[in-house]
Design a protein around this motif. Structure first.
Motif, PDB file in Angstrom:
ATOM      1  N   ARG A 116     110.771   1.615  35.943  1.00 41.15           N
ATOM      2  CA  ARG A 116     110.197   2.554  36.898  1.00 41.15           C
ATOM      3  C   ARG A 116     111.293   3.432  37.478  1.00 41.15           C
ATOM      4  NH1 ARG A 116     105.879   4.115  39.696  1.00 41.15           N
ATOM      5  NH2 ARG A 116     104.455   2.605  38.752  1.00 41.15           N
ATOM      6  N   GLU A 117     110.943   4.686  37.686  1.00 42.26           N
ATOM      7  CA  GLU A 117     111.915   5.624  38.246  1.00 42.26           C
ATOM      8  C   GLU A 117     111.153   6.539  39.202  1.00 42.26           C
ATOM      9  OE1 GLU A 117     114.865   7.308  35.529  1.00 42.26           O
ATOM     10  OE2 GLU A 117     114.370   9.261  36.402  1.00 42.26           O
ATOM     11  N   GLY A 118     111.173   6.164  40.449  1.00 37.00           N
ATOM     12  CA  GLY A 118     110.425   6.931  41.439  1.00 37.00           C
ATOM     13  C   GLY A 118     108.942   6.820  41.111  1.00 37.00           C
ATOM     14  N   ARG A 119     108.271   7.968  41.035  1.00 38.18           N
ATOM     15  CA  ARG A 119     106.851   7.906  40.730  1.00 38.18           C
ATOM     16  C   ARG A 119     106.599   7.720  39.240  1.00 38.18           C
ATOM     17  NH1 ARG A 119     104.454  12.560  44.656  1.00 38.18           N
ATOM     18  NH2 ARG A 119     106.641  13.138  44.696  1.00 38.18           N
ATOM     19  N   GLY A 120     107.583   8.035  38.451  1.00 36.78           N
ATOM     20  CA  GLY A 120     107.403   7.972  37.004  1.00 36.78           C
ATOM     21  C   GLY A 120     107.882   6.675  36.385  1.00 36.78           C
ATOM     22  N   ILE A 121     107.673   6.562  35.088  1.00 36.43           N
ATOM     23  CA  ILE A 121     108.179   5.401  34.366  1.00 36.43           C
ATOM     24  C   ILE A 121     108.950   5.919  33.150  1.00 36.43           C
ATOM     25  CG2 ILE A 121     107.544   3.354  33.052  1.00 36.43           C
ATOM     26  CD1 ILE A 121     105.263   2.934  34.950  1.00 36.43           C
TER      27      ILE A 121
ATOM     28  N   ALA B  56     113.971   7.763  20.392  1.00 39.54           N
ATOM     29  CA  ALA B  56     115.223   7.549  19.672  1.00 39.54           C
ATOM     30  C   ALA B  56     116.141   8.759  19.863  1.00 39.54           C
ATOM     31  CB  ALA B  56     114.946   7.297  18.196  1.00 39.54           C
ATOM     32  N   GLN B  57     115.547   9.926  19.772  1.00 42.33           N
ATOM     33  CA  GLN B  57     116.331  11.163  19.969  1.00 42.33           C
ATOM     34  C   GLN B  57     116.923  11.193  21.373  1.00 42.33           C
ATOM     35  OE1 GLN B  57     115.881  14.567  18.210  1.00 42.33           O
ATOM     36  NE2 GLN B  57     114.806  13.761  16.412  1.00 42.33           N
ATOM     37  N   ALA B  58     116.113  10.771  22.322  1.00 42.22           N
ATOM     38  CA  ALA B  58     116.561  10.818  23.721  1.00 42.22           C
ATOM     39  C   ALA B  58     117.674   9.825  23.987  1.00 42.22           C
ATOM     40  CB  ALA B  58     115.383  10.548  24.647  1.00 42.22           C
ATOM     41  N   GLY B  59     117.746   8.785  23.154  1.00 42.15           N
ATOM     42  CA  GLY B  59     118.821   7.807  23.322  1.00 42.15           C
ATOM     43  C   GLY B  59     118.799   7.135  24.683  1.00 42.15           C
ATOM     44  N   ASP B  60     119.994   6.954  25.260  1.00 43.36           N
ATOM     45  CA  ASP B  60     120.100   6.223  26.517  1.00 43.36           C
ATOM     46  C   ASP B  60     119.493   6.960  27.701  1.00 43.36           C
ATOM     47  OD1 ASP B  60     121.330   4.172  25.236  1.00 43.36           O
ATOM     48  OD2 ASP B  60     123.377   4.815  25.727  1.00 43.36           O
ATOM     49  N   ASP B  61     119.210   8.242  27.526  1.00 42.20           N
ATOM     50  CA  ASP B  61     118.587   8.988  28.620  1.00 42.20           C
ATOM     51  C   ASP B  61     117.128   8.597  28.774  1.00 42.20           C
ATOM     52  OD1 ASP B  61     120.975  10.260  28.953  1.00 42.20           O
ATOM     53  OD2 ASP B  61     120.398  12.041  27.807  1.00 42.20           O
ATOM     54  N   GLY B  62     116.526   8.180  27.679  1.00 43.24           N
ATOM     55  CA  GLY B  62     115.117   7.812  27.730  1.00 43.24           C
ATOM     56  C   GLY B  62     114.235   8.996  28.063  1.00 43.24           C
ATOM     57  N   LEU B  63     112.971   8.751  28.259  1.00 46.06           N
ATOM     58  CA  LEU B  63     112.011   9.805  28.591  1.00 46.06           C
ATOM     59  C   LEU B  63     110.953   9.251  29.529  1.00 46.06           C
ATOM     60  CD1 LEU B  63     111.345  11.340  25.048  1.00 46.06           C
ATOM     61  CD2 LEU B  63     112.541  12.481  26.935  1.00 46.06           C
ATOM     62  N   LEU B  64     110.483  10.117  30.424  1.00 47.18           N
ATOM     63  CA  LEU B  64     109.382   9.730  31.301  1.00 47.18           C
ATOM     64  C   LEU B  64     108.081   9.818  30.519  1.00 47.18           C
ATOM     65  CD1 LEU B  64     110.444  11.714  34.497  1.00 47.18           C
ATOM     66  CD2 LEU B  64     110.500   9.217  34.170  1.00 47.18           C
ATOM     67  N   ALA B  65     107.142   8.964  30.849  1.00 53.68           N
ATOM     68  CA  ALA B  65     105.857   8.970  30.166  1.00 53.68           C
ATOM     69  C   ALA B  65     105.232  10.366  30.211  1.00 53.68           C
ATOM     70  CB  ALA B  65     104.926   7.943  30.801  1.00 53.68           C
ATOM     71  N   GLY B  66     105.254  10.967  31.368  1.00 49.97           N
ATOM     72  CA  GLY B  66     104.666  12.288  31.519  1.00 49.97           C
ATOM     73  C   GLY B  66     105.330  13.339  30.645  1.00 49.97           C
ATOM     74  N   GLU B  67     106.652  13.280  30.560  1.00 50.74           N
ATOM     75  CA  GLU B  67     107.380  14.224  29.690  1.00 50.74           C
ATOM     76  C   GLU B  67     106.879  14.115  28.261  1.00 50.74           C
ATOM     77  OE1 GLU B  67     111.853  14.140  31.798  1.00 50.74           O
ATOM     78  OE2 GLU B  67     111.456  12.936  30.018  1.00 50.74           O
ATOM     79  N   MET B  68     106.720  12.878  27.816  1.00 49.33           N
ATOM     80  CA  MET B  68     106.280  12.673  26.431  1.00 49.33           C
ATOM     81  C   MET B  68     104.857  13.165  26.235  1.00 49.33           C
ATOM     82  SD  MET B  68     107.899   9.032  25.295  1.00 49.33           S
ATOM     83  CE  MET B  68     107.789   8.058  26.798  1.00 49.33           C
ATOM     84  N   ALA B  69     103.984  12.840  27.187  1.00 46.05           N
ATOM     85  CA  ALA B  69     102.592  13.261  27.074  1.00 46.05           C
ATOM     86  C   ALA B  69     102.522  14.778  26.949  1.00 46.05           C
ATOM     87  CB  ALA B  69     101.793  12.787  28.273  1.00 46.05           C
TER      88      ALA B  69
END
Lengths: 111, 111
Positions: A66-71, A26-39
């Motif tokens: 999906r965004e390249g290797r990340g999601i 929610a904080q990230a808003g429209d930018d979203g976050l990669l799974a790895g970033e969150m982990a």
DNA sequence: TCCATATTTCATGAATAGATGAAGTATAGG
DNA sequence: CCTATACTTCATCTATTCATGAAATATGGA
């Protein structure tokens, strides 16, 4: 919103890791976050995070791309609004004012 | 509201019988409802209902008062408001407008 | 006091949720 | 292609939740 959807969303949010995750998104808003970033940011085992992200997705509260290797994950504000609407309108006995003085209300800092 | 309280309340509501029960109590307002009335009205085994009422109480969403042989339950609107406040203010990234256009919003009938 | 009513607490078994290592899938880059 | 990276899916084990009959507790009334 239907009752079953509401229950699904409520139980998705009723979990430590998932609530943290949802808040981060929610904080990230429209930018979203990669799974790895969150982990990394939340110090969560990637497998555990993945399972919990799936539960949030299944509840319709977030979605992935999906965004390249990340999601990359994003919050689905509309579904959250629907849930809040359901709780106030439908669960407060048709008297939303009972449970929803969200407009004013003291805004204390919580953690 | 603290995160642990929010999770407790969310998981209390994330259950078919408990959500029905909570809604019935919200509808009843200050009159509240006797445990037996609810068991009959919602066709729930009294033991099952009692267990679920305890869970709602423990989450602070309802409270009870003995009345003769029966026990009358009431909704705790304040706690529900706190939960809704937590979700909008704290979980929507400090941008409540993202998740809380509760003021206007279409009021569809749900079941 | 004795009994019926109203509801909870206890005990138990079945079902569901939760965490995590290992293996699988998708993508990027050399 | 081959390898590394980024995740997810699978399989498994443990822990929690759920429902419910039986027993316990509280109250009111004869």
């Amino acid at each position: 919103m239907e009752k079953t959807s509401a229950i699904l969303a409520l139980s998705a949010l009723a979990h430590d890791v998932r609530l943290d995750t949802f808040r981060a998104l929610a904080q990230a808003g429209d930018d979203g976050l990669l799974a790895g970033e969150m982990a990394r940011a939340l110090s969560i085992n990637p497998t555990t995070l993945s399972n919990n992200l799936k539960i949030l997705s299944h509840a319709g509260l977030i979605h992935a791309r999906r965004e390249g290797r990340g999601i990359r994950y994003f919050v689905m504000a509309e579904e959250m609004r629907a849930l809040l609407g359901y709780l106030t309108e439908d669960c407060c006995g048709g008297r939303p004012e009972l449970c929803a003085p969200l407009a004013a209300q003291g805004t204390e800092k919580t953690t």
